[in-house]
Scaffold this motif. Sequence first.
Motif, short mmCIF file in Angstrom:
data_model
loop_
_atom_site.label_atom_id
_atom_site.label_comp_id
_atom_site.label_asym_id
_atom_site.label_seq_id
_atom_site.Cartn_x
_atom_site.Cartn_y
_atom_site.Cartn_z
N ASP A 1 14.51 -20.85 -31.44
CA ASP A 1 15.65 -21.56 -32.01
C ASP A 1 16.07 -20.94 -33.34
O ASP A 1 17.26 -20.78 -33.62
N ARG B 1 17.96 -17.76 -32.72
CA ARG B 1 19.35 -18.01 -32.33
C ARG B 1 20.21 -18.36 -33.54
O ARG B 1 21.32 -17.84 -33.70
N GLU B 2 19.70 -19.27 -34.38
CA GLU B 2 20.46 -19.69 -35.56
C GLU B 2 20.71 -18.53 -36.52
O GLU B 2 21.81 -18.39 -37.08
N ARG C 1 23.29 -16.22 -35.08
CA ARG C 1 24.60 -16.85 -35.20
C ARG C 1 25.16 -16.68 -36.62
O ARG C 1 26.34 -16.38 -36.81
N GLY D 1 15.25 -15.36 -29.16
CA GLY D 1 16.36 -16.16 -29.67
C GLY D 1 17.58 -15.33 -30.01
O GLY D 1 18.72 -15.71 -29.71
N VAL D 2 17.37 -14.18 -30.63
CA VAL D 2 18.48 -13.29 -30.99
C VAL D 2 19.21 -12.83 -29.74
O VAL D 2 20.45 -12.85 -29.67
N GLU E 1 19.33 -14.25 -26.81
CA GLU E 1 20.03 -15.38 -26.19
C GLU E 1 21.36 -15.65 -26.89
O GLU E 1 22.37 -15.93 -26.24
N GLU E 2 21.36 -15.56 -28.22
CA GLU E 2 22.59 -15.83 -28.95
C GLU E 2 23.63 -14.73 -28.72
O GLU E 2 24.84 -15.02 -28.58
N ALA F 1 25.11 -15.47 -25.41
CA ALA F 1 25.95 -16.66 -25.45
C ALA F 1 27.32 -16.37 -26.05
O ALA F 1 28.33 -16.95 -25.65
N GLN F 2 27.35 -15.47 -27.03
CA GLN F 2 28.62 -15.16 -27.69
C GLN F 2 29.34 -13.97 -27.05
O GLN F 2 30.42 -13.60 -27.50
#
Length: 350
Positions: A221, A224-225, A228, A250-251, A253-254, A257-258
């Motif tokens: 998490d 990801r944050e 972002r 996490g990186v 996944e982000e 996602a973007q």
Amino acid sequence: MVTIKDIAARLQVSPSTVGRALADDPRISGATKKKVTEVANEMGYVANLAARMMRGISSNLVGLVLPDIRNGFYSTIAHALSTCLQGAGLQLTLSETEDDRMVELHHIRELISANVAGIIIVPTAKPHRDTVRMLKMSPHVQLIRRHAAIGDQWFGIDDTQAIYEATNHLVQLGHRRIGYVGGIDELPTGAARLQGFHKALPRGAKLGSALVQLGAPGSADFGREAARHLLSLAAPPTAIVAGSVQITQGVLEELMAQGVRAPDDISVVGFGDELGFRWWGPGLTTVGLPVSDLATSCGLWFVHQIKQNSFTSAPYTSISPATLIVRGSTRPFVAASKERAGAPLRGAAA
């Protein structure tokens, strides 16, 4: 339930002889130990742990205390150690701390009370003083992370060099605005990896604090944050280095996602070589870690110390090097900049 007296009656020897043989007492001959063991196994004898503890005899259990078994990095370590210890007649027992020092204290207290043969620990950032005190009551060794208060017997990875190589790879490709997402520098591993990142940057390079994001190393998490945040900057990085396995996940996944593509939109270097990393996008350039070999070396050394009853406070350090694995997620900055000049990253805030 089969008892020592039952085994003694079968063999027509005294119960004390059977007890000593099962405890590997040097006063008992090898032939007698072998015969007692064979009969005990045949009769289905199970040692009474409580009784052994009352006599002050260590169990055959070795405690492994680590942050999170869901992390493939640590599950690989647990598997390698279990295999190694099993071959020596020892059994691994697992305790997870979630990097909470009070949970760590609870597990150490329980392991010590069970008279474990020893403890292998990946310590939290600031172990409780009682944890440190109790560890000195049992053979122990630190793995991956090292705290001076716990002792100087440690098996680890050259974390500084690992992230240095990852960052230098990007520098050699012409990247100058490089983001770093890593574990908090309160952890020895986090501090060492951050040092490697800064060490690799060109002399005189000045990075704003926004490009360095530090948080929980075991949190996807947070990864990801942090990614972002980096992608939303007015001048986003042209490359990102991740400082742990979970953060890498996490990186990635982000970015997915973007809709940010590597290496077309941004170059990425991960940490660890999980199976999925090899198939992510064009294949993830990443820091390969000698996790299994490291754990096996630690286990073999630990078994030797226990069997020889030779644990001392003498320093012992074993550092294993990491290896940079170059795949398709990184490319020269010049080639990427031509497509991105004056434009925000795909999916990033303008």
